[in-house]
Each structure stands twice: as structure tokens, then as C-alpha cells.
Design a protein around this motif. Structure first.
Motif, mmCIF file in Angstrom:
data_model
loop_
_atom_site.group_PDB
_atom_site.id
_atom_site.type_symbol
_atom_site.label_atom_id
_atom_site.label_comp_id
_atom_site.label_asym_id
_atom_site.label_seq_id
_atom_site.Cartn_x
_atom_site.Cartn_y
_atom_site.Cartn_z
ATOM 1 N N UNK A 161 24.278 5.033 32.442
ATOM 2 C CA UNK A 161 24.053 3.581 32.300
ATOM 3 C C UNK A 161 23.892 3.191 30.828
ATOM 4 N N UNK A 162 23.166 4.021 30.080
ATOM 5 C CA UNK A 162 22.898 3.688 28.674
ATOM 6 C C UNK A 162 24.127 3.924 27.801
ATOM 7 N N UNK A 163 24.780 5.086 28.021
ATOM 8 C CA UNK A 163 25.866 5.453 27.097
ATOM 9 C C UNK A 163 27.186 4.784 27.435
ATOM 10 N N UNK A 201 17.345 -1.683 36.675
ATOM 11 C CA UNK A 201 17.410 -2.311 35.350
ATOM 12 C C UNK A 201 16.065 -2.953 35.006
ATOM 13 N N UNK A 254 16.271 3.969 25.071
ATOM 14 C CA UNK A 254 16.865 2.729 25.559
ATOM 15 C C UNK A 254 16.991 1.748 24.394
ATOM 16 N N UNK A 303 21.056 7.507 34.827
ATOM 17 C CA UNK A 303 20.402 6.717 33.780
ATOM 18 C C UNK A 303 21.102 6.898 32.440
ATOM 19 N N UNK A 304 21.425 8.150 32.109
ATOM 20 C CA UNK A 304 22.098 8.412 30.831
ATOM 21 C C UNK A 304 23.461 7.714 30.804
ATOM 22 N N UNK A 325 23.607 -0.416 29.301
ATOM 23 C CA UNK A 325 22.238 -0.751 29.721
ATOM 24 C C UNK A 325 21.367 -0.855 28.477
#
Lengths: 452, 89
Positions: free
Chosen positions: A13-15, A250, A69, A10-11, A19
Motif C-alpha cells: 500500500x505504501x510503496x 487507511x 508512512x 501494508x508495505x 498510501x
């Protein structure tokens, strides 16, 4: 304890993979703002928008910080404004656009949609009052977005409205010539326009919606592309499964933000729009997903098939993840906002004709396409008619947002910066459809049986 | 309410101590810790209870991230519900 791998994924995907939640859009009904006096109506519109949306931005910023997010856009959509114009005694309703503009500025949102009319069968007095000064309204406001629904599968296509839209788009292009005809980016011409679309410029608060509702649009082309890249040379069945799983994750994020934001704002929650929405950022591109699937360049043969599979898999994964799905829900292919599309268009591989074919299998239509400034109104109307026909026959939403950039031709380019991106001017067919467009009238609704 | 704090970066002396000191100072209870060091890359994940947090959540988040920058570490602080939602049906 939560799985370490899940947390790191998840991290990452965001960084690393962009995302984000693309938009949290508050839909507001304006039906109680009706008045015969334009000044009184404008005041009611301003008051209602600022009252309903006063906490929208701060609540979203708080959720961004707490959940980690990014929420890229906070926006507002209102009831199709033409519906509150019928009783007005004045002919010029553009002060409403300026009232919306002020309200959007004062609550801190960058765009407000719904300066719209639904004219798929015909125009009421209110529709006429809104559409007549539309070029003036859009060229004298900053944040107001407009849409015109000219067709539905059940009603057919209002070709008088299509002809008029061609002239309107030309007029807006001329009035905003100092900014490369940017005003055209704020107008969408629709077939089968969804009532709960959270994405601009086509968002409006539909006639079947409640008083005030929150909708969320997800994003994540970068996440999907990265997942496909990691999967290597698997077959298409496996690839479809992978896209579904990624879309699920997502969309769950979108669902979480929607529930949380609507609870904190004390309003009902509407839908999650499952669209893969690109940005000009490197890696956040739908074209790059198609290329990762195995195409040399987006726009080559095979593009439509890849896009069809991608779009379908995203929906399958997303529908499972959200309580209510709506809006446009598909892969967006706006040329200027997608660095991969821009590159493919510059190479001449991605053409207007190919884009039209692609829109038959995905949302939402010919989007953010710069065309020569000397393109005639009739040709623009014919581009609209073609695209709208695809939506009407296939019972889906399609739309047109083209920019006939004043003073520019093929070989030139535009650069709006930010999320709007840059694009080359793409060639159109200049042979005249004027006699066809000049006929006017309506193209009847299609038969719903014998589908081939 | 629970949050997940992740710390990723080059391994140095005192990472857990410094992160724990910040958490303790703000009345945050550590529920679980997992950590690994691969080559010299340090990765630690903490599940914490922020119910008794004595400052605004964003203040804590900023303080941790700022401290991470000073130590060459990436520190992320996110509500645990994000991971539950994304990875559990």
C-alpha cells in the motif's frame, strides 16, 4: 507473529499504491492575541504560532521515519482571524496575514489556514476589516489560506456576502495574474464550514475548539482503486464491503499517527478526517476509482451514483476505525489535483454542471476548477450561490474554490505543478444572473420538515 | 518496542546473515523469522525487539535500506504497531 500477508499488504500500500497521511494539522486558538494595536497583535500572533508549532514538523518527520508512512503535509490552522480584528483601531489588517506567513515559514509548514471570517448572517467590524483587504493580503503572502463561510443550514445564505465573494475572487485573479491567478487557490467560500477541517485551503480552528489541538487528514485513493481492481467483477454489495474494509485500514493508520503525534507534542488530539484526497500522481485519483467501479470516463452518467456509494462506504469503514471523526470526511474531487478528473475534463465528459451534481453526494464542492478569466463577478457569485444552496438544503458542507484565470479562456490550460496539478479551463454558462445577484439580502434558512 | 523488518528481492547467498549481522551489532534481538522463496524471489519478515537499540532508529533504518540497495533487495523497517493497528480490531 503478525500475519505475513498483512505485512506485505501494508508495505505494498505504501510503496505501490500511494498510501500516506495527507496532512497533520495543528489548530491554534488566537483569542489571547487580541489587541487594539496592529503591531502588538501581529507580534502576539507570530509568537503564539511559533511557540505552539515549533516542534510540529520535526515530530511528524520522526513519526514518518519510525512508522514508515509518509506524512505529506504538516500545516497549521488558526482561529478565524476576523474574530481578533474587531478591537483594532486600524482599518487594514493585512499585516496579520504577513505575520502568519512569517510564522508558517519559520516553523517550516507550507500552508497556514484560518485567515477567515464567518459571515453567514452578517458582518461585524472585524469581518469587514478582514474581507476588505483580502485580495491584497492573499496576493502579497505565500502560505496564508483564507475561507469565508457565507451560509449555514440554520441561518440561510448571506447573499450580500456571496456577491462580495464573486468580486473578491475576480480581484485576487487579477492581482495574481502573473501566476495564472494562483491566489484564488488559497480562498474557499463555504456553506456549513466544519470547525475541525485539517485540509487546506479551508482549514480554520473553529470557535468551539480548545487552545491547541491536532487533526489528521488521511488519503488513499490509490489503495481503494487497487482493491477494487483486484476484486474483479463482483456485485456492488461486495464492492461496498471491500471499500469499507479498505477505508478501515487507511483510517486506522491516520488514528495511529494522530495519537502518536499529539502525545509527542503534548497536546490534545482532535479528529481524523476520512476524506479520500487525490494527488496529481498517476494512480492516486478519485476519478480512477469511479472508473474502476465500471464507468468508461468519470463524468458520464452513473458518476454521481458511484461517487455516492464510494463516499458512504468510506465513511462507514472509517468511522469504525477512529475514536473521533470530523472535518470534511468525504471523497474530494478537486479537478486540477486529480489526473483522472483532468483527463475527463479535457475530453469534455466532465463538466461544471456534472461536478455540481457530484458535490451533492460527497465532500466538498467545486474545487480547484479553472474557468475563463473573463467570467463576470456575478457569474462567479451565482456559481457560489448554486453550490452553497446544495449544502444548505442538504445539511452538509459544500464549498467553492474556482480560479477565473486572468487572460485565459476555454482551450487554454494552467499548470501549477506539485500537488496543485494542472487543469484545462472549463466553460461556464455566461448568461447573466446579475439581476438575481444584485438583489442582495439573505436567502432564508430552509424548512427541516417535508424533505423531498 | 517491536519492529518489523521485511526483506524482498532476488535470492542470493547470505541475506539473513548480513541482515542479522547489522541487527546484532546494534543490540537488536530477533524474536521471530519467517521466510519463503518463490521461484527465485526471496521474502523474509523478521519481528525484532528494538528496546536495546544502541543508535537512533533512523540510523538503523537508513543502514538497512542502504544495505538492501547494494544487494538488489527492498528492505523496509517499520514499527510493529503499524501492522497491529491496521489489521487488528
Amino acid at each position: 507473529m503478525i500475519n505475513t500477508r498483512d505485512i506485505l499488504e501494508t508495505i505494498h500500500m505504501v510503496t505501490e499504491e500511494h498510501l500516506d497521511i495527507r496532512t497533520v494539522t495543528m489548530g491554534i486558538s488566537l483569542r489571547d492575541c487580541v489587541d487594539s494595536d496592529i503591531d502588538a497583535l501581529c507580534q502576539k500572533v507570530y509568537d503564539k504560532i511559533t511557540r505552539c508549532a515549533k516542534d510540529l514538523v520535526s515530530v511528524c518527520q520522526r513519526i514518518e521515519a519510525e512508522f514508515g508512512i509518509p506524512i505529506i503535509n504538516k500545516r497549521i490552522s488558526v482561529a478565524p482571524v476576523s474574530m481578533i480584528c474587531d478591537a483594532l483601531t486600524t482599518e487594514d489588517v493585512s499585516p496579520i496575514a504577513r505575520a502568519m506567513d512569517r510564522a508558517a515559514r519559520d516553523v517550516g509548514v507550507n500552508f497556514i489556514g484560518g485567515y477567515s471570517a464567518l459571515v453567514h448572517k452578517g458582518l461585524t467590524k472585524g469581518d469587514d476589516k478582514l474581507i476588505n483587504p483580502l485580495p491584497y493580503a492573499l496576493s502579497t503572502t505565500e502560505r496564508v489560506c483564507s475561507s469565508i463561510n457565507v451560509a449555514t443550514t440554520h441561518a440561510g445564505i448571506n447573499m450580500d456576502a456571496v456577491a462580495r465573494c464573486g468580486r473578491i475572487i475576480k480581484d485576487i485573479a487579477w492581482r495574481t495574474r502573473d501566476t495564472d491567478s494562483f491566489g484564488c487557490a488559497k480562498l474557499v467560500v463555504f456553506a456549513n464550514a466544519p470547525e475541525d477541517n485539517p485540509f487546506m485551503a479551508g482549514a480554520f480552528h473553529g470557535v468551539g475548539e480548545g487552545e491547541c489541538v491536532l487533526n489528521v487528514g488521511i488519503s488513499g485513493p490509490g489503495v481503494v482503486r487497487a482493491a477494487i481492481a483486484r476484486a474483479g467483477d463482483c456485485d456492488l454489495s461486495e464492492l461496498a464491503e471491500l471499500i469499507k474494509r479498505t477505508a478501515f485500514k487507511i483510517t486506522r493508520m491516520g488514528q495511529l499517527v494522530l495519537k502518536e503525534a499529539s502525545a509527542r507534542l503534548g497536546i490534545s488530539y482532535g479528529i481524523v478526517d476520512l476524506s479520500l484526497a487525490p494527488t496529481p500522481a498517476v494512480g492516486d485519483s478519485v476519478a480512477r476509482i469511479l472508473e474502476e467501479m465500471g464507468l468508461e470516463t468519470c463524468g458520464c452518467h452513473g458518476t454521481t451514483a458511484c461517487l455516492a456509494m464510494l463516499n458512504d462506504a468510506v465513511k462507514k469503514g472509517g468511522i469504525m476505525a477512529s475514536a473521533h471523526v470530523g472535518g470534511l470526511s468525504g471523497a474530494f474531487i478537486p479537478v486540477s489535483e486529480d489526473s483522472g478528473m483532468v483527463e475527463a475534463a479535457e475530453k469534455g465528459v466532465l463538466t461544471l454542471d456534472k461536478l455540481e451534481a457530484m458535490t451533492a453526494v460527497c465532500s466538498v464542492g467545486l474545487d480547484m476548477i479553472a474557468i475563463p478569466g473573463d467570467t463576470t463577478a456575478e457569474v462567479i457569485s451565482a456559481i457560489i450561490a448554486d453550490e452553497i444552496s446544495i449544502g444548505v438544503i442538504n445539511t452538509k458542507t459544500t464549498a467553492v474554490r474556482v480560479l477565473p484565470v486572468y487572460g485565459k479562456g476555454v482551450g487554454d490550460s494552467i499548470n501549477f505543478g506539485g500537488l496543485w496539478g494542472a487543469a484545462p479551463i472549463m466553460p461556464v454558462h455566461n448568461e447573466s444572473p446579475a439581476r438575481f445577484i444584485g438583489r442582495g439580502g439573505r436567502i432564508p434558512a430552509p424548512v427541516h420538515s417535508f424533505r423531498n | 518496542m517491536k519492529a518489523v523488518i521485511s526483506v524482498i528481492g532476488k535470492d542470493t547467498v547470505g541475506i539473513i546473515a548480513r541482515v542479522s549481522e547489522v541487527l546484532s551489532r546494534h543490540s537488536i534481538n530477533i524474536l521471530d523469522i519467517t521466510q519463503s522463496v518463490l521461484s527465485d524471489l526471496f521474502a523474509m519478515i523478521m519481528l525484532v525487539d528494538i528496546t536495546g537499540l544502541d543508535v537512533d532508529y533512523t540510523v538503523l533504518k537508513d543502514e538497512l535500506e542502504h544495505m538492501g540497495e547494494g544487494m538488489g533487495l527492498e528492505i523496509h523497517c517499520m514499527h510493529a504497531s503499524v501492522f497491529d493497528t491496521m489489521h487488528k480490531i
